[in-house]
Design an enzyme around this catalytic site. Structure first.
Site, PDB file in Angstrom:
ATOM      1  N   LYS A 230      -9.032   5.124  12.533  1.00  0.00           N
ATOM      2  CA  LYS A 230      -8.110   4.668  13.578  1.00  0.00           C
ATOM      3  C   LYS A 230      -7.282   5.807  14.172  1.00  0.00           C
ATOM      4  O   LYS A 230      -6.846   5.717  15.315  1.00  0.00           O
ATOM      5  CB  LYS A 230      -7.182   3.579  13.022  1.00  0.00           C
ATOM      6  CG  LYS A 230      -6.226   4.080  11.966  1.00  0.00           C
ATOM      7  CD  LYS A 230      -5.524   2.950  11.237  1.00  0.00           C
ATOM      8  CE  LYS A 230      -4.585   3.537  10.199  1.00  0.00           C
ATOM      9  NZ  LYS A 230      -4.104   2.557   9.228  1.00  0.00           N
TER      10      LYS A 230
ATOM     11  N   ARG B 286       5.023  -4.542   3.178  1.00  0.00           N
ATOM     12  CA  ARG B 286       4.356  -4.842   4.433  1.00  0.00           C
ATOM     13  C   ARG B 286       3.490  -6.074   4.164  1.00  0.00           C
ATOM     14  O   ARG B 286       4.031  -7.114   3.825  1.00  0.00           O
ATOM     15  CB  ARG B 286       3.562  -3.615   4.956  1.00  0.00           C
ATOM     16  CG  ARG B 286       3.249  -3.714   6.444  1.00  0.00           C
ATOM     17  CD  ARG B 286       2.529  -2.484   6.973  1.00  0.00           C
ATOM     18  NE  ARG B 286       1.186  -2.349   6.415  1.00  0.00           N
ATOM     19  CZ  ARG B 286       0.384  -1.302   6.658  1.00  0.00           C
ATOM     20  NH1 ARG B 286       0.780  -0.316   7.418  1.00  0.00           N
ATOM     21  NH2 ARG B 286      -0.826  -1.255   6.119  1.00  0.00           N
TER      22      ARG B 286
HETATM   23  C1  LIG Z   1      -4.235   3.131   8.062  1.00  0.00           C
HETATM   24  C2  LIG Z   1      -4.572   2.410   6.832  1.00  0.00           C
HETATM   25  C3  LIG Z   1      -5.251   3.065   5.792  1.00  0.00           C
HETATM   26  C4  LIG Z   1      -5.597   4.534   5.845  1.00  0.00           C
HETATM   27  O1  LIG Z   1      -4.435   5.293   5.672  1.00  0.00           O
HETATM   28  P1  LIG Z   1      -4.434   6.895   5.544  1.00  0.00           P
HETATM   29  O2  LIG Z   1      -3.101   7.214   4.987  1.00  0.00           O
HETATM   30  O3  LIG Z   1      -4.633   7.412   6.927  1.00  0.00           O
HETATM   31  O4  LIG Z   1      -5.523   7.286   4.649  1.00  0.00           O
HETATM   32  C5  LIG Z   1      -5.577   2.324   4.667  1.00  0.00           C
HETATM   33  N1  LIG Z   1      -5.259   1.010   4.565  1.00  0.00           N
HETATM   34  C6  LIG Z   1      -4.617   0.350   5.544  1.00  0.00           C
HETATM   35  C7  LIG Z   1      -4.301  -1.089   5.355  1.00  0.00           C
HETATM   36  C8  LIG Z   1      -4.246   1.027   6.706  1.00  0.00           C
HETATM   37  O5  LIG Z   1      -3.601   0.365   7.673  1.00  0.00           O
END
Ligand SMILES: *Cc1c(COP(=O)(O)O)cnc(C)c1O
Length: 371
Positions: A37, A132
């Site tokens: 993302k 969250r």
């Molecule tokens: C963005 C996200 C991740 C990945 O996070 P990073 O710190 O970029 O590795 C994993 N799980 C969820 C639910 C996320 O929203």
């Protein structure tokens, strides 16, 4: 002529990073969901992740997953932001897996999966304190898991998971991971079979892997940040880890073009009100200094703190929406109009630049499919 500002994506470096992340995890018996993302859903980054051994491609946005699937990613797609009820019909067509935390959404998802003639895999999220998404009560989590297993025929209960560090800044310690393992055991006892997935978090959950403190029950992590910006000095500092240093910190960089070079005062001259963003800013008077004006701005990258100029001796001192001011007084190199300045980027700058229509994207190196 190359268009600027330009976001350069070096697929060789990106894939080396992803391979390193996947190998760290696989040594600990952990599969990786490759989260892309941060690139605003660049399909080539998803193809790289697939080629490097990720078992799922994951994003918080359905459109990005649809794009990756369209581009030929063959491994299952995972929606990692708890979905809106309004997108469930689309989601079951694009994704095989999703993270879930609401009973009413699960029931609506079950109906959507049945309508589409599919079995959709769900991972129920446990909130272990970061506040969250996720079930707060273990009893509620177990009840919903049991209901999903026994009643919701359109869904497969693939596992449970957690997310830490994003809102509450909670560190995924070995203790937190142990708690998740115990939650998984409680769910398994209630449904009478082992779960396929116990998902221990994101990049920050690599730290218990480095320390050998990850319980063997945790068998999946969802990793984005480490693969894209893991080696930046700042990222290493945040996580307090040198292990990340072996990764490349310049897989994705920005190039901006110089449009003016002059020596000017460092303190504005006149009566001061607010800046382009409506803020009262502070200016340090350092006398007259040489600066370069660049054709890229806050509208493209967000905050100047997220830009790391690669011109020795230079410093970003400010920006407006479409301009950035670089102090070059202490640079040995002579900078002139038309020169190009390179920047390494923090996570949020990559996120914004990759979605800006003003920024050209240049991809170098072979994409994906090397296995
Ligand atoms: C963005 C996200 C991740 C990945 O996070 P990073 O710190 O970029 O590795 C994993 N799980 C969820 C639910 C996320 O929203």
């Amino acid at each position: 002529m190359k268009k600027r500002p330009a976001l350069n994506i070096d697929h060789e470096k990106l894939r080396e990073n992803m391979k390193t992340v996947v190998s760290w995890c696989s040594e600990a018996g952990i599969d990786v969901a490759g989260v892309f993302k941060v690139t605003s859903g660049l399909a080539s980054a998803a193809l790289d992740y697939e080629a490097c051994g990720a078992k799922w491609i994951a994003s918080s946005r359905l459109e990005q997953l649809a794009r990756a699937k369209e581009a030929g990613v063959g491994i299952p797609m995972m929606m990692i932001r708890v979905p809106m009820i309004s997108e469930l019909d689309d989601m079951v067509k694009v994704c095989e897996y999703s993270l879930q935390s609401e009973f009413s959404t699960l029931k609506a998802l079950d109906e959507a999966a049945i309508r589409a003639g599919k079995i959709h895999n769900v991972i129920l999220m446990a909130d272990l304190g970061d506040l969250r998404e996720g079930f707060w009560d273990l009893d509620e989590l177990v009840d919903v898991a049991k209901y999903t297993e026994e009643v919701l025929t359109g869904l497969n209960l693939a596992g449970i998971g957690t997310n830490l560090g994003c809102y509450g800044s909670v560190i995924p310690t070995g203790k937190k991971m142990q708690q998740l393992a115990e939650y998984a055991e409680a769910v398994e006892a209630a449904i009478g079979r082992p779960l396929e997935i116990v998902s221990g978090g994101a990049t920050s959950s690599l730290m218990p892997v480095f320390d050998g403190k990850m319980p063997s029950k945790i068998n999946m992590l969802r990793i984005g940040g480490a693969a894209f910006v893991g080696a930046l000095e700042e990222t290493c500092r945040i996580y307090g880890r040198r292990e990340l240093k072996v990764l490349h910190d310049d897989a994705i960089t920005l190039e901006a073009e110089v449009i003016e070079v002059r020596t000017k005062p460092t303190h504005p001259v006149g009566e001061l009100g607010v800046n382009a963003f409506g803020k009262k800013a502070k200016y340090r008077d350092r006398g007259d200094r040489r600066r370069a004006l660049l054709a890229v701005g806050g509208a493209d990258f967000g905050e100047i703190d997220d830009l790391l100029p690669q011109l020795p001796g230079s410093e970003v001192i400010g920006c407006s929406g479409d301009h950035t001011i670089l102090d070059i007084e202490d640079c040995e190199r002579i900078i002139k109009v038309g020169d190009v300045i390179r920047f390494k980027l923090h996570y949020s700058a990559i996120l914004r630049l990759s979605s800006s229509e003003n920024v050209a994207k240049y991809e170098t190196g072979e994409i994906g499919c090397l296995l």
